[in-house]
Design a protein around this motif. Structure first.
Motif, PDB file in Angstrom:
ATOM      1  N   ALA A 162       7.038  79.635 -47.672  1.00  0.00           N
ATOM      2  CA  ALA A 162       7.453  78.267 -47.386  1.00  0.00           C
ATOM      3  C   ALA A 162       6.421  77.531 -46.552  1.00  0.00           C
ATOM      4  O   ALA A 162       6.708  76.563 -45.890  1.00  0.00           O
ATOM      5  N   CYS A 163       5.180  78.016 -46.556  1.00  0.00           N
ATOM      6  CA  CYS A 163       4.156  77.466 -45.674  1.00  0.00           C
ATOM      7  C   CYS A 163       3.054  76.812 -46.489  1.00  0.00           C
ATOM      8  O   CYS A 163       2.588  77.366 -47.466  1.00  0.00           O
ATOM      9  N   GLY A 164       2.604  75.618 -46.115  1.00  0.00           N
ATOM     10  CA  GLY A 164       1.514  74.979 -46.843  1.00  0.00           C
ATOM     11  C   GLY A 164       0.996  73.776 -46.116  1.00  0.00           C
ATOM     12  O   GLY A 164       1.328  73.519 -44.970  1.00  0.00           O
ATOM     13  N   GLY A 165       0.173  72.920 -46.758  1.00  0.00           N
ATOM     14  CA  GLY A 165      -0.366  71.734 -46.142  1.00  0.00           C
ATOM     15  C   GLY A 165      -1.177  70.969 -47.150  1.00  0.00           C
ATOM     16  O   GLY A 165      -1.094  71.209 -48.340  1.00  0.00           O
ATOM     17  N   ASP A 166      -2.048  70.023 -46.704  1.00  0.00           N
ATOM     18  CA  ASP A 166      -2.874  69.304 -47.657  1.00  0.00           C
ATOM     19  C   ASP A 166      -4.334  69.426 -47.261  1.00  0.00           C
ATOM     20  O   ASP A 166      -4.699  70.267 -46.444  1.00  0.00           O
ATOM     21  N   ASP A 167      -5.201  68.575 -47.837  1.00  0.00           N
ATOM     22  CA  ASP A 167      -6.634  68.802 -47.678  1.00  0.00           C
ATOM     23  C   ASP A 167      -7.147  68.513 -46.278  1.00  0.00           C
ATOM     24  O   ASP A 167      -8.289  68.825 -45.988  1.00  0.00           O
ATOM     25  N   ALA A 219       5.331  68.925 -43.922  1.00  0.00           N
ATOM     26  CA  ALA A 219       5.770  68.147 -45.083  1.00  0.00           C
ATOM     27  C   ALA A 219       5.865  69.037 -46.318  1.00  0.00           C
ATOM     28  O   ALA A 219       6.777  68.878 -47.140  1.00  0.00           O
ATOM     29  N   ALA A 220       4.933  69.966 -46.462  1.00  0.00           N
ATOM     30  CA  ALA A 220       4.958  70.873 -47.612  1.00  0.00           C
ATOM     31  C   ALA A 220       6.198  71.769 -47.566  1.00  0.00           C
ATOM     32  O   ALA A 220       6.792  72.075 -48.595  1.00  0.00           O
ATOM     33  N   ILE A 221       6.580  72.192 -46.363  1.00  0.00           N
ATOM     34  CA  ILE A 221       7.794  73.001 -46.230  1.00  0.00           C
ATOM     35  C   ILE A 221       9.013  72.183 -46.643  1.00  0.00           C
ATOM     36  O   ILE A 221       9.889  72.666 -47.359  1.00  0.00           O
ATOM     37  N   GLU A 222       9.063  70.931 -46.205  1.00  0.00           N
ATOM     38  CA  GLU A 222      10.184  70.065 -46.577  1.00  0.00           C
ATOM     39  C   GLU A 222      10.237  69.861 -48.087  1.00  0.00           C
ATOM     40  O   GLU A 222      11.317  69.830 -48.683  1.00  0.00           O
ATOM     41  N   ASN A 223       9.078  69.741 -48.719  1.00  0.00           N
ATOM     42  CA  ASN A 223       9.044  69.555 -50.164  1.00  0.00           C
ATOM     43  C   ASN A 223       9.644  70.758 -50.892  1.00  0.00           C
ATOM     44  O   ASN A 223      10.335  70.610 -51.906  1.00  0.00           O
ATOM     45  N   LEU A 224       9.394  71.963 -50.367  1.00  0.00           N
ATOM     46  CA  LEU A 224       9.980  73.148 -50.985  1.00  0.00           C
ATOM     47  C   LEU A 224      11.507  73.131 -50.873  1.00  0.00           C
ATOM     48  O   LEU A 224      12.212  73.495 -51.806  1.00  0.00           O
ATOM     49  N   SER A 225      11.998  72.706 -49.720  1.00  0.00           N
ATOM     50  CA  SER A 225      13.450  72.703 -49.529  1.00  0.00           C
ATOM     51  C   SER A 225      14.134  71.671 -50.396  1.00  0.00           C
ATOM     52  O   SER A 225      15.318  71.786 -50.702  1.00  0.00           O
ATOM     53  N   GLU A 226      13.395  70.642 -50.800  1.00  0.00           N
ATOM     54  CA  GLU A 226      13.976  69.602 -51.628  1.00  0.00           C
ATOM     55  C   GLU A 226      13.986  69.960 -53.110  1.00  0.00           C
ATOM     56  O   GLU A 226      14.634  69.284 -53.914  1.00  0.00           O
ATOM     57  N   VAL A 256      14.850  77.041 -43.827  1.00  0.00           N
ATOM     58  CA  VAL A 256      13.650  76.221 -43.951  1.00  0.00           C
ATOM     59  C   VAL A 256      13.395  75.444 -42.673  1.00  0.00           C
ATOM     60  O   VAL A 256      12.257  75.346 -42.191  1.00  0.00           O
ATOM     61  N   ARG A 257      14.462  74.886 -42.083  1.00  0.00           N
ATOM     62  CA  ARG A 257      14.285  74.131 -40.836  1.00  0.00           C
ATOM     63  C   ARG A 257      13.774  75.026 -39.710  1.00  0.00           C
ATOM     64  O   ARG A 257      12.906  74.626 -38.924  1.00  0.00           O
ATOM     65  N   THR A 290      -3.471  79.982 -48.122  1.00  0.00           N
ATOM     66  CA  THR A 290      -2.578  79.175 -48.955  1.00  0.00           C
ATOM     67  C   THR A 290      -3.403  78.178 -49.760  1.00  0.00           C
ATOM     68  O   THR A 290      -4.507  77.795 -49.365  1.00  0.00           O
ATOM     69  N   TRP A 291      -2.845  77.775 -50.892  1.00  0.00           N
ATOM     70  CA  TRP A 291      -3.471  76.752 -51.729  1.00  0.00           C
ATOM     71  C   TRP A 291      -2.429  75.695 -52.054  1.00  0.00           C
ATOM     72  O   TRP A 291      -1.315  76.015 -52.496  1.00  0.00           O
ATOM     73  N   VAL A 292      -2.783  74.438 -51.818  1.00  0.00           N
ATOM     74  CA  VAL A 292      -1.851  73.329 -51.957  1.00  0.00           C
ATOM     75  C   VAL A 292      -2.428  72.282 -52.892  1.00  0.00           C
ATOM     76  O   VAL A 292      -3.615  71.937 -52.801  1.00  0.00           O
ATOM     77  N   ASP A 293      -1.599  71.802 -53.820  1.00  0.00           N
ATOM     78  CA  ASP A 293      -2.041  70.773 -54.755  1.00  0.00           C
ATOM     79  C   ASP A 293      -0.937  69.738 -54.891  1.00  0.00           C
ATOM     80  O   ASP A 293       0.231  70.089 -55.123  1.00  0.00           O
ATOM     81  N   ASP A 294      -1.290  68.479 -54.738  1.00  0.00           N
ATOM     82  CA  ASP A 294      -0.338  67.379 -54.894  1.00  0.00           C
ATOM     83  C   ASP A 294       0.867  67.552 -53.975  1.00  0.00           C
ATOM     84  O   ASP A 294       2.024  67.394 -54.386  1.00  0.00           O
ATOM     85  N   ASP A 295       0.587  67.883 -52.711  1.00  0.00           N
ATOM     86  CA  ASP A 295       1.615  68.043 -51.671  1.00  0.00           C
ATOM     87  C   ASP A 295       2.607  69.161 -51.967  1.00  0.00           C
ATOM     88  O   ASP A 295       3.714  69.179 -51.414  1.00  0.00           O
ATOM     89  N   GLN A 296       2.232  70.092 -52.832  1.00  0.00           N
ATOM     90  CA  GLN A 296       3.099  71.219 -53.147  1.00  0.00           C
ATOM     91  C   GLN A 296       2.328  72.529 -52.935  1.00  0.00           C
ATOM     92  O   GLN A 296       1.160  72.641 -53.303  1.00  0.00           O
ATOM     93  N   LEU A 297       3.005  73.493 -52.357  1.00  0.00           N
ATOM     94  CA  LEU A 297       2.420  74.811 -52.176  1.00  0.00           C
ATOM     95  C   LEU A 297       2.378  75.523 -53.520  1.00  0.00           C
ATOM     96  O   LEU A 297       3.404  75.648 -54.198  1.00  0.00           O
ATOM     97  N   ARG A 298       1.201  75.989 -53.918  1.00  0.00           N
ATOM     98  CA  ARG A 298       1.037  76.607 -55.232  1.00  0.00           C
ATOM     99  C   ARG A 298       0.790  78.109 -55.172  1.00  0.00           C
ATOM    100  O   ARG A 298       1.158  78.830 -56.088  1.00  0.00           O
ATOM    101  N   GLN A 299       0.147  78.571 -54.094  1.00  0.00           N
ATOM    102  CA  GLN A 299      -0.193  79.995 -54.029  1.00  0.00           C
ATOM    103  C   GLN A 299      -0.351  80.432 -52.572  1.00  0.00           C
ATOM    104  O   GLN A 299      -0.817  79.657 -51.736  1.00  0.00           O
TER     105      GLN A 299
END
Length: 330
Positions: free
Chosen positions: A17-22, A31-38, A183-184, A252-261
């Motif tokens: 549930a962990c990620g981020g952006d560039d 924000a990436a964690i919140e996106n997973l929960s949604e 998640v919270r 971690t690898w993040v694409d388009d505000d989503q955690l991918r790997q």
């Protein structure tokens, strides 16, 4: 090294549930964690990343892996799909793929558990004698346990009324932790405890390196972990003081505000104890790829349904067999 894999698998499941952006900032991470929960549902594929020689070098004893067997393991995966936020609407599917074949499948929906396994194929893959299955099948059928034959033949088996059965056996029925609460809790832990920097490794998106303090993260998530064991007799989790006060690196690898790997290097866990990394092990990591699951878990057709009487009969037969073995050895 088996202990390292076990600990690493637990941490990797949490850190999925962990990620981020560039930019690698904390705001992007949370924000990436919140996106997973949604997301309506999640699909995660777990694999081991290593060379066959590194896998074979994990154990040099009599039962050591050959490089051929190591290659089979590295060509295997576990896929987990989950959907739903309450026990009433929860759906889940697990597929264990061994060397390119879906050998074990499990599904859970509408309080029914489904399972199918290529039993004969698994026995052959791991060097067993398939003829022993025929003998076991004959003994089970003679004892009146009729579902053993279809199970060995790879048919779907359905176990209905899990909640009622668990209540009758005194097992927990409502100990599933709330996903949003989990998640919270993890979001707060990462926001306040973790450090994030941008990396340079190739992958499905921007590479971010997360430095996780194990004890602090565990302490924050402990209340949610404990819900998993609610009602299980004798099941306890160690206090935070017994968890190593160390930090681990998570890629971690993040694409388009989503955690991918997510990838977790298991070799780094050797610093937690006295067990050294075996010679020849230069690469060993757990990896999970993540995507949204917006489909439905479908119940298999023509599943063999187990009744409560079937289960009680199987337990009785097993108990009688064990009693006879103990009497004969007395």
């Amino acid at each position: 090294m088996k202990k390292l894999i076990s600990l690493g698998a637990s941490l990797l499941l949490l850190a999925s549930a962990c990620g981020g952006d560039d930019v690698g900032g904390k705001d992007s991470l949370t924000a990436a964690i919140e996106n997973l929960s949604e997301m309506e549902g999640l699909e995660m594929v777990f694999t081991l990343q290593a060379s066959p020689s590194s896998m074979a070098a994990l154990d040099s004893g009599e039962d050591a892996l050959s490089e051929e067997d190591a290659e089979r393991i590295l060509n295997s995966s576990i896929t987990m799909k989950t959907k739903g936020k309450t026990p009433e609407n929860a759906q889940a599917e697990f597929v264990v793929n061994i060397d390119g074949e879906d050998d074990i499948e499990m599904k859970f929906l509408d309080e029914t558990f489904y399972v199918r396994a290529d039993v004969r194929g698994l026995v052959e893959t791991f060097g067993g004698d398939p003829s022993s299955l025929d003998q076991f099948e004959q003994q089970a059928t003679a004892a009146g346990i009729t579902f053993v034959k279809p199970a060995i033949d790879g048919e779907w088996i359905a176990l209905e009324g899990l909640k009622d059965l668990a209540q009758q056996q005194g097992l927990p029925t409502g100990g599933v932790p709330n996903k949003d609460a989990f998640v919270r809790a993890f979001e707060a832990a990462v926001d306040e405890e973790a450090e994030v920097t941008q990396g340079d490794q190739d992958g499905p998106g921007t590479h971010l390196v997360v430095d996780l303090p194990v004890r602090q993260i565990y302490e924050r998530l402990l209340p949610e972990f404990q819900k998993l064991l609610t009602g299980v007799p004798g099941a306890t989790l160690p206090p935070a003081s017994e968890v190593p006060d160390e930090s681990v690196r998570l890629d971690t690898w993040v694409d388009d505000d989503q955690l991918r790997q997510v990838r977790l290097d298991l070799i780094q866990f050797a610093k937690f104890g006295d067990e050294p990394v075996p010679e020849g092990v230069d690469e060993l990591a757990l990896q999970v790829t993540i995507d949204e699951f917006d489909d439905e878990v479908e119940a298999p057709e023509d599943a063999v349904v187990l009744t409560e009487q079937d289960i009680q009969q199987a337990f009785s037969a097993l108990f009688m067999g064990q009693t006879e073995v103990e009497s004969g050895s007395a």
